[in-house]
Design a protein around this motif. Structure first.
Motif, PDB file in Angstrom:
ATOM      1  N   LEU A  11      12.675  40.659 -36.316  1.00 48.68           N
ATOM      2  CA  LEU A  11      13.411  39.726 -35.465  1.00 48.68           C
ATOM      3  C   LEU A  11      14.680  40.415 -34.963  1.00 48.68           C
ATOM      4  CD1 LEU A  11      13.076  36.395 -37.479  1.00 48.68           C
ATOM      5  CD2 LEU A  11      11.955  36.987 -35.343  1.00 48.68           C
ATOM      6  N   PRO A  12      14.859  40.518 -33.638  1.00 49.51           N
ATOM      7  CA  PRO A  12      15.958  41.312 -33.097  1.00 49.51           C
ATOM      8  C   PRO A  12      17.278  40.577 -32.941  1.00 49.51           C
ATOM      9  CG  PRO A  12      14.565  40.572 -31.313  1.00 49.51           C
ATOM     10  CD  PRO A  12      13.945  40.047 -32.588  1.00 49.51           C
ATOM     11  N   GLY A  13      17.296  39.265 -33.165  1.00 47.54           N
ATOM     12  CA  GLY A  13      18.539  38.532 -32.961  1.00 47.54           C
ATOM     13  C   GLY A  13      18.479  37.152 -33.561  1.00 47.54           C
ATOM     14  N   ARG A  14      19.585  36.431 -33.455  1.00 45.51           N
ATOM     15  CA  ARG A  14      19.670  35.078 -33.974  1.00 45.51           C
ATOM     16  C   ARG A  14      19.337  34.016 -32.920  1.00 45.51           C
ATOM     17  NH1 ARG A  14      20.140  34.148 -39.593  1.00 45.51           N
ATOM     18  NH2 ARG A  14      21.510  35.722 -40.497  1.00 45.51           N
ATOM     19  N   VAL A  15      19.370  34.398 -31.633  1.00 48.87           N
ATOM     20  CA  VAL A  15      19.141  33.429 -30.560  1.00 48.87           C
ATOM     21  C   VAL A  15      18.028  33.932 -29.653  1.00 48.87           C
ATOM     22  CG1 VAL A  15      20.140  32.198 -28.605  1.00 48.87           C
ATOM     23  CG2 VAL A  15      21.557  32.694 -30.606  1.00 48.87           C
ATOM     24  N   PHE A  24      13.691  27.556 -38.234  1.00 50.14           N
ATOM     25  CA  PHE A  24      14.521  27.793 -37.059  1.00 50.14           C
ATOM     26  C   PHE A  24      14.925  26.461 -36.440  1.00 50.14           C
ATOM     27  CE2 PHE A  24      10.070  27.979 -35.815  1.00 50.14           C
ATOM     28  CZ  PHE A  24      10.002  27.133 -34.718  1.00 50.14           C
ATOM     29  N   ALA A  25      15.980  26.503 -35.645  1.00 50.84           N
ATOM     30  CA  ALA A  25      16.487  25.321 -34.953  1.00 50.84           C
ATOM     31  C   ALA A  25      16.113  25.417 -33.480  1.00 50.84           C
ATOM     32  CB  ALA A  25      18.000  25.217 -35.103  1.00 50.84           C
ATOM     33  N   VAL A  26      15.766  24.291 -32.871  1.00 51.11           N
ATOM     34  CA  VAL A  26      15.408  24.238 -31.457  1.00 51.11           C
ATOM     35  C   VAL A  26      16.307  23.227 -30.753  1.00 51.11           C
ATOM     36  CG1 VAL A  26      13.587  23.851 -29.758  1.00 51.11           C
ATOM     37  CG2 VAL A  26      12.997  24.751 -32.008  1.00 51.11           C
ATOM     38  N   TYR A  27      16.935  23.656 -29.677  1.00 48.64           N
ATOM     39  CA  TYR A  27      17.684  22.712 -28.856  1.00 48.64           C
ATOM     40  C   TYR A  27      17.763  23.251 -27.442  1.00 48.64           C
ATOM     41  CZ  TYR A  27      22.159  25.333 -28.652  1.00 48.64           C
ATOM     42  OH  TYR A  27      23.151  26.248 -28.402  1.00 48.64           O
ATOM     43  N   LEU A  60      16.059  28.744 -31.221  1.00 49.66           N
ATOM     44  CA  LEU A  60      15.329  28.754 -29.963  1.00 49.66           C
ATOM     45  C   LEU A  60      16.044  27.795 -29.018  1.00 49.66           C
ATOM     46  CD1 LEU A  60      11.583  28.508 -31.114  1.00 49.66           C
ATOM     47  CD2 LEU A  60      12.928  30.563 -30.658  1.00 49.66           C
ATOM     48  N   ASN A  61      16.498  28.304 -27.883  1.00 55.55           N
ATOM     49  CA  ASN A  61      17.121  27.445 -26.883  1.00 55.55           C
ATOM     50  C   ASN A  61      16.179  27.318 -25.698  1.00 55.55           C
ATOM     51  OD1 ASN A  61      18.876  26.851 -24.375  1.00 55.55           O
ATOM     52  ND2 ASN A  61      20.246  26.412 -26.078  1.00 55.55           N
ATOM     53  N   THR A  62      15.871  26.090 -25.299  1.00 62.70           N
ATOM     54  CA  THR A  62      14.864  25.843 -24.269  1.00 62.70           C
ATOM     55  C   THR A  62      15.399  25.936 -22.850  1.00 62.70           C
ATOM     56  OG1 THR A  62      15.243  23.454 -24.426  1.00 62.70           O
ATOM     57  CG2 THR A  62      13.519  24.388 -25.809  1.00 62.70           C
ATOM     58  N   GLY A  63      16.661  26.354 -22.702  1.00 63.00           N
ATOM     59  CA  GLY A  63      17.196  26.571 -21.357  1.00 63.00           C
ATOM     60  C   GLY A  63      18.289  25.597 -20.978  1.00 63.00           C
ATOM     61  N   ASP A  64      18.894  25.858 -19.819  1.00 63.16           N
ATOM     62  CA  ASP A  64      20.027  25.079 -19.317  1.00 63.16           C
ATOM     63  C   ASP A  64      21.200  25.150 -20.294  1.00 63.16           C
ATOM     64  OD1 ASP A  64      18.535  24.502 -17.149  1.00 63.16           O
ATOM     65  OD2 ASP A  64      18.273  22.382 -17.557  1.00 63.16           O
ATOM     66  N   MET A  65      21.605  26.375 -20.601  1.00 61.29           N
ATOM     67  CA  MET A  65      22.727  26.590 -21.507  1.00 61.29           C
ATOM     68  C   MET A  65      24.066  26.446 -20.786  1.00 61.29           C
ATOM     69  SD  MET A  65      21.238  29.929 -23.535  1.00 61.29           S
ATOM     70  CE  MET A  65      22.482  29.969 -24.825  1.00 61.29           C
ATOM     71  N   ARG A  86      27.708  22.385 -32.939  1.00 61.31           N
ATOM     72  CA  ARG A  86      28.201  22.555 -34.309  1.00 61.31           C
ATOM     73  C   ARG A  86      27.069  22.393 -35.320  1.00 61.31           C
ATOM     74  NH1 ARG A  86      32.547  19.349 -32.473  1.00 61.31           N
ATOM     75  NH2 ARG A  86      31.616  17.519 -33.485  1.00 61.31           N
ATOM     76  N   GLY A  87      26.182  21.437 -35.063  1.00 63.76           N
ATOM     77  CA  GLY A  87      25.067  21.228 -35.973  1.00 63.76           C
ATOM     78  C   GLY A  87      24.135  22.426 -36.032  1.00 63.76           C
ATOM     79  N   VAL A  88      23.841  23.017 -34.886  1.00 63.66           N
ATOM     80  CA  VAL A  88      22.965  24.188 -34.832  1.00 63.66           C
ATOM     81  C   VAL A  88      23.610  25.375 -35.548  1.00 63.66           C
ATOM     82  CG1 VAL A  88      21.956  25.900 -33.281  1.00 63.66           C
ATOM     83  CG2 VAL A  88      21.743  23.466 -32.751  1.00 63.66           C
ATOM     84  N   VAL A  89      24.890  25.613 -35.246  1.00 64.71           N
ATOM     85  CA  VAL A  89      25.604  26.723 -35.881  1.00 64.71           C
ATOM     86  C   VAL A  89      25.657  26.539 -37.390  1.00 64.71           C
ATOM     87  CG1 VAL A  89      27.869  27.815 -36.140  1.00 64.71           C
ATOM     88  CG2 VAL A  89      26.959  27.348 -33.860  1.00 64.71           C
ATOM     89  N   ASN A  90      25.970  25.328 -37.843  1.00 66.27           N
ATOM     90  CA  ASN A  90      26.054  25.063 -39.279  1.00 66.27           C
ATOM     91  C   ASN A  90      24.699  25.224 -39.965  1.00 66.27           C
ATOM     92  OD1 ASN A  90      28.798  24.525 -39.172  1.00 66.27           O
ATOM     93  ND2 ASN A  90      28.513  22.312 -38.894  1.00 66.27           N
TER      94      ASN A  90
END
Length: 291
Positions: free
Chosen positions: A209-213, A40-43, A165-170, A150-154
């Motif tokens: 897993l219920p979603g991608r984000v 998974f990707a984290v940002y 996983l997004n740690t907030g402040d989107m 773009r990097g996360v999506v790719n």
């Protein structure tokens, strides 16, 4: 000395606790029904700077939004006066669109220059007109956030990461727009990230897993949107999750299992080792909270 790897492991553990409220109480006893692992990707902290109404006939609305921002650190009347006297909005004489904003910064001699394109602040720099006149230090460029998105999506599209996983402040805040679908910040998140992600695959569904984000709620998500309506489309599947599933984080010596066997309810904010609670200005450091 604490090694970078230890810090990273601790950060991931804290992130999981924030994402799954109450799950840490079951971490020692939960056993996953079936072993399954996903990359998974984290940002996080991926918000843009402010978006402002950019037509010259919308100047009053733009100044009102700026005053709201200054009210984070100044009394209401003082904030209005500062925006009226010290914030300069520069419009293109041909298109009548806002192209630059000049305003005070941290000290009396520091000035902020904000470049604006179609309402979005694309670059911010600071000049100390007393100590370093003529030298502007760049502190923000919008295309940096675009590059990360773009990097996360790719990474997800290519299969390098299965979810995010997004740690907030989107987003900057939920104030603008009559409803979340009209909010320019959420529109940006939807267009640049959410709409670009592929649907779930069979392996992820089988693992529960219920979603991608999987987002954590930061102060900016609830800022003028305490019900996080803008975030609800992202959370809809997670909120309706009824089956027992597990999120497993692998450490060097042993795995940590966090069960998701209940509906997830979002509180207004998550706070660790912070008491007594009080309203804080955005991004204010909290004493006693590591990191």
């Amino acid at each position: 000395m604490i090694r970078q790897e230890q810090i990273r492991n601790a950060a991931i553990a804290v992130l999981c606790v924030l994402l799954l409220p109450g799950a840490n109480a079951h971490a020692q006893t939960a056993t996953p029904a079936k072993e399954s692992a996903f990359s998974f990707a984290v940002y996080g902290d991926s918000r843009s700077m402010m978006y402002l109404p950019y037509k010259s006939d919308q100047e009053a609305e733009a100044r009102e939004l700026m005053a709201d921002m200054f009210e984070l650190v100044l009394p209401e009347k003082v904030a209005e006066e500062v925006v009226k006297k010290d914030v300069k909005l520069i419009y293109d004489p041909t298109t009548h669109e806002l192209i630059e904003m000049v305003m005070p910064f941290m000290t009396h001699s520091e000035v902020t220059y904000l470049t604006v394109d179609k309402g979005w602040i694309t670059e911010a720099s600071v000049e100390d007109v007393k100590l370093l006149p003529g030298v502007r230090r760049t502190m923000f460029r919008l295309h940096g956030g675009d590059w990360v998105a773009r990097g996360v999506v790719n990474a997800v599209k290519s299969g390098q990461a299965r979810f995010v996983l997004n740690t907030g402040d989107m987003v900057w805040w939920g104030k603008q727009g009559g409803k979340p679908s009209d909010n320019p910040y959420w529109k940006l998140v939807y267009e640049d990230v959410l709409k670009q992600l592929p649907p779930l695959d069979d392996q992820m569904r089988a693992a529960g897993l219920p979603g991608r984000v999987f987002p954590a709620v930061g102060n900016h998500e609830v800022w003028n949107d305490s019900d996080v309506e803008g975030l609800l489309p992202v959370l809809e599947k997670v909120r309706r999750l009824g089956q027992a599933t597990h999120l497993q984080v692998r450490f060097q010596r042993r795995p940590l299992h966090l069960p998701v066997d209940r509906q997830i309810r979002l509180s207004l904010a998550h706070c660790m080792e912070c008491h007594p609670p009080r309203i804080r200005r955005t991004d204010e450091a909290v004493k006693g909270v590591a990191g």
